[in-house]
Design a protein around this motif. Structure first.
Motif, PDB file in Angstrom:
ATOM      1  N   SER A  94      11.013  48.752  40.626  1.00  0.00           N
ATOM      2  CA  SER A  94      10.361  49.871  40.947  1.00  0.00           C
ATOM      3  C   SER A  94       8.683  49.464  40.780  1.00  0.00           C
ATOM      4  O   SER A  94       7.973  50.436  41.318  1.00  0.00           O
ATOM      5  CB  SER A  94      11.476  51.159  40.103  1.00  0.00           C
ATOM      6  OG  SER A  94      12.314  51.476  41.168  1.00  0.00           O
ATOM      7  N   PHE A  95       8.926  49.192  39.227  1.00  0.00           N
ATOM      8  CA  PHE A  95       8.074  49.184  38.834  1.00  0.00           C
ATOM      9  C   PHE A  95       6.363  48.064  39.619  1.00  0.00           C
ATOM     10  O   PHE A  95       5.380  48.190  39.722  1.00  0.00           O
ATOM     11  CB  PHE A  95       7.374  48.728  37.308  1.00  0.00           C
ATOM     12  CG  PHE A  95       5.550  48.322  36.513  1.00  0.00           C
ATOM     13  CD1 PHE A  95       6.039  47.083  36.507  1.00  0.00           C
ATOM     14  CD2 PHE A  95       5.149  49.069  36.402  1.00  0.00           C
ATOM     15  CE1 PHE A  95       4.569  46.880  35.720  1.00  0.00           C
ATOM     16  CE2 PHE A  95       4.196  49.526  35.943  1.00  0.00           C
ATOM     17  CZ  PHE A  95       3.815  47.905  35.832  1.00  0.00           C
ATOM     18  N   ALA A  96       7.145  47.103  39.574  1.00  0.00           N
ATOM     19  CA  ALA A  96       6.927  46.025  40.949  1.00  0.00           C
ATOM     20  C   ALA A  96       6.382  46.719  41.878  1.00  0.00           C
ATOM     21  O   ALA A  96       5.289  46.473  42.998  1.00  0.00           O
ATOM     22  CB  ALA A  96       7.370  44.575  41.025  1.00  0.00           C
ATOM     23  N   ALA A  97       7.303  47.703  43.069  1.00  0.00           N
ATOM     24  CA  ALA A  97       7.089  48.522  44.161  1.00  0.00           C
ATOM     25  C   ALA A  97       5.725  48.971  44.188  1.00  0.00           C
ATOM     26  O   ALA A  97       4.800  48.897  45.105  1.00  0.00           O
ATOM     27  CB  ALA A  97       7.950  48.855  44.604  1.00  0.00           C
ATOM     28  N   ARG A  98       6.038  49.829  42.845  1.00  0.00           N
ATOM     29  CA  ARG A  98       4.582  50.671  42.544  1.00  0.00           C
ATOM     30  C   ARG A  98       3.387  49.770  42.525  1.00  0.00           C
ATOM     31  O   ARG A  98       2.267  50.584  42.948  1.00  0.00           O
ATOM     32  CB  ARG A  98       4.486  51.726  41.248  1.00  0.00           C
ATOM     33  CG  ARG A  98       5.676  52.939  41.711  1.00  0.00           C
ATOM     34  CD  ARG A  98       5.464  53.637  40.863  1.00  0.00           C
ATOM     35  NE  ARG A  98       5.719  52.938  39.457  1.00  0.00           N
ATOM     36  CZ  ARG A  98       6.633  52.990  38.883  1.00  0.00           C
ATOM     37  NH1 ARG A  98       8.422  53.482  39.484  1.00  0.00           N
ATOM     38  NH2 ARG A  98       6.734  52.531  37.396  1.00  0.00           N
TER      39      ARG A  98
END
Length: 132
Positions: free
Chosen positions: A15-19
């Motif tokens: 999720s962090f990488a996608a954001r």
């Protein structure tokens, strides 16, 4: 849509990488798989392309996007046509389905990434140096 079970820490990391990349979680997973499993192979052009689509006048047109800006139509009446930019491809679709209107469109906000999930505009993966 298929699902994959992961532990909470992995979910937070994805999720962090996608954001941070301004893409979907699915795109992050796709990139990780492509980077790790195809490293020793020469991928085909289709494997390198990002599936995209546009809905216009009740018609869905599917295409592949190749960085930094090329779009190749893969279905419908314009199948097989390749354009130097997303805008060129968008204008061709508008001219085909509605030739009486001005075809001026911004291709980066006309096309959507075909990720099977929420709407994500092609603009979200536009390279900073892409002209259009």
């Amino acid at each position: 849509m298929a699902t994959i079970e992961v532990d909470d820490g992995t979910k937070r990391t994805v999720s962090f990488a996608a954001r941070m990349a301004n893409v979907t979680e699915g795109e992050i997973v796709r990139r990780l798989i492509a980077d790790s499993s195809l490293a020793g192979e020469e991928p085909t052009e289709r494997e390198n392309g990002v599936p995209i689509y546009a809905d216009y006048e009740g018609h869905r047109t599917r295409a592949l996007y190749f960085a930094p800006a090329r779009v190749q139509i893969v279905d419908g009446p314009l199948k097989g046509k390749s354009f130097k930019t997303p805008t060129g491809a968008a204008r061709a679709i508008v001219r085909h389905y509605n030739p009486r209107v001005n075809d001026n469109r911004n291709g980066w906000s006309f096309w959507q990434i075909d990720n099977g999930g929420p709407r994500v505009w092609l603009q979200s993966i536009r390279p900073t140096n892409a002209d259009d």
